[in-house]
Scaffold this motif. Structure first.
Motif, PDB file in Angstrom:
ATOM      1  N   VAL A  10      29.360  -0.286  72.344  1.00 36.82           N
ATOM      2  CA  VAL A  10      28.164   0.289  72.466  1.00 36.82           C
ATOM      3  C   VAL A  10      28.213   1.717  71.021  1.00 36.82           C
ATOM      4  N   HIS A  13      31.132  -2.178  66.394  1.00 38.83           N
ATOM      5  CA  HIS A  13      31.087  -3.783  67.122  1.00 38.83           C
ATOM      6  C   HIS A  13      32.518  -4.278  68.202  1.00 38.83           C
ATOM      7  N   ILE A  28      27.983   0.461  65.065  1.00 39.21           N
ATOM      8  CA  ILE A  28      26.900   0.212  64.838  1.00 39.21           C
ATOM      9  C   ILE A  28      26.245   0.884  64.363  1.00 39.21           C
ATOM     10  N   SER A  31      25.150   4.586  65.786  1.00 36.38           N
ATOM     11  CA  SER A  31      25.376   5.128  67.008  1.00 36.38           C
ATOM     12  C   SER A  31      26.262   6.181  66.915  1.00 36.38           C
ATOM     13  N   ASP A 125      27.842  -2.211  77.992  1.00 37.16           N
ATOM     14  CA  ASP A 125      27.054  -3.430  77.729  1.00 37.16           C
ATOM     15  C   ASP A 125      27.905  -4.421  78.380  1.00 37.16           C
ATOM     16  N   VAL A 143      22.814  -1.404  77.498  1.00 35.92           N
ATOM     17  CA  VAL A 143      22.311  -1.634  75.997  1.00 35.92           C
ATOM     18  C   VAL A 143      22.350  -2.852  75.697  1.00 35.92           C
ATOM     19  N   ARG A 144      22.314  -3.660  74.568  1.00 36.44           N
ATOM     20  CA  ARG A 144      21.413  -5.348  74.889  1.00 36.44           C
ATOM     21  C   ARG A 144      22.556  -5.258  72.895  1.00 36.44           C
ATOM     22  N   THR A 145      23.148  -4.271  72.010  1.00 42.51           N
ATOM     23  CA  THR A 145      24.315  -4.993  72.293  1.00 42.51           C
ATOM     24  C   THR A 145      25.935  -5.168  72.284  1.00 42.51           C
ATOM     25  N   GLU A 167      17.761  -0.764  73.271  1.00 46.49           N
ATOM     26  CA  GLU A 167      18.065  -2.415  72.962  1.00 46.49           C
ATOM     27  C   GLU A 167      19.585  -1.799  71.428  1.00 46.49           C
ATOM     28  N   ASP A 168      19.834  -0.719  71.867  1.00 42.11           N
ATOM     29  CA  ASP A 168      21.067  -0.465  71.284  1.00 42.11           C
ATOM     30  C   ASP A 168      21.713   1.274  71.908  1.00 42.11           C
TER      31      ASP A 168
END
Ligand SMILES: [Mg+2]
Length: 181
Positions: A10, A13, A28, A31, A125, A143-145, A167-168
């Motif tokens: 989130v 990485h 990321i 963020s 996530d 979130v898609r991360t 998405e993030d």
């Protein structure tokens, strides 16, 4: 508003073998700026993270502190800060209610910040983030991360609906701030 955030996947990485030292902690994109926007809007931000890597004996608490010093510095470069970090060090085989999917850390945060669960979104996530948030009564944002895209595709979210998907973190915060304006 209090906003609860998972860490790995989130803010930074994730790695299949966990974040074991500061070099492996990579933010990321966007963020830190997203957290800064929460700070600027006077929302409170707490991190809620499982770190079984401690309970497994791979790293100790002082290494986790060093990792978090790197995170704090990266956030500060964007004018961002996190109000409080909740860590669960439990290994999976000796997990307490604090370890997500248990809601223990979320209840601690809600109590510490005198926040009501229904007004306190959790951004994560993993399916375990969504399960912990559901048990605590917190609105759920995936979130898609990190693991998020796989979780979305897995069908597992059916048990923890409703879940908003973004998405993030940057996208999630944009919508959150829009909703609360
Ligand atoms: Mg995660």
């Amino acid at each position: 508003m209090l906003v609860l955030l998972d860490r790995d996947g989130v803010i930074n990485h994730d790695r299949p073998d966990s974040i074991k030292n500061p070099d492996e902690f990579i933010m990321i994109d966007g963020s830190a700026k997203a957290v800064a926007r929460l700070n600027a809007a006077r929302h409170q931000v707490a991190l809620v993270t499982n770190q079984s890597i401690i309970g497994r004996g791979t790293i100790d608490g002082s290494m986790l502190d060093r990792i978090h010093e790197k995170m704090t510095a990266a956030l500060a470069r964007e004018g961002a800060f996190i109000d409080r970090i909740y860590v669960c060090p439990d290994a999976p085989w000796e997990a307490t209610e604090r370890r997500k999917p248990g809601p223990g850390m979320l209840f601690e945060a809600l109590s510490d910040f005198s926040a009501s669960a229904a007004q306190t979104p959790f951004v994560g996530d993993s399916i375990t983030d969504m399960q912990a948030a559901m048990k605590a009564g917190c609105p759920r944002i995936l979130v898609r991360t990190g693991k998020g895209a796989d979780v979305q595709a897995s069908g597992k979210l059916n048990d923890v609906l409703p879940v908003k998907i973004h998405e993030d973190l940057a996208d999630a915060i944009t919508v959150l701030l829009g909703d609360s304006a």
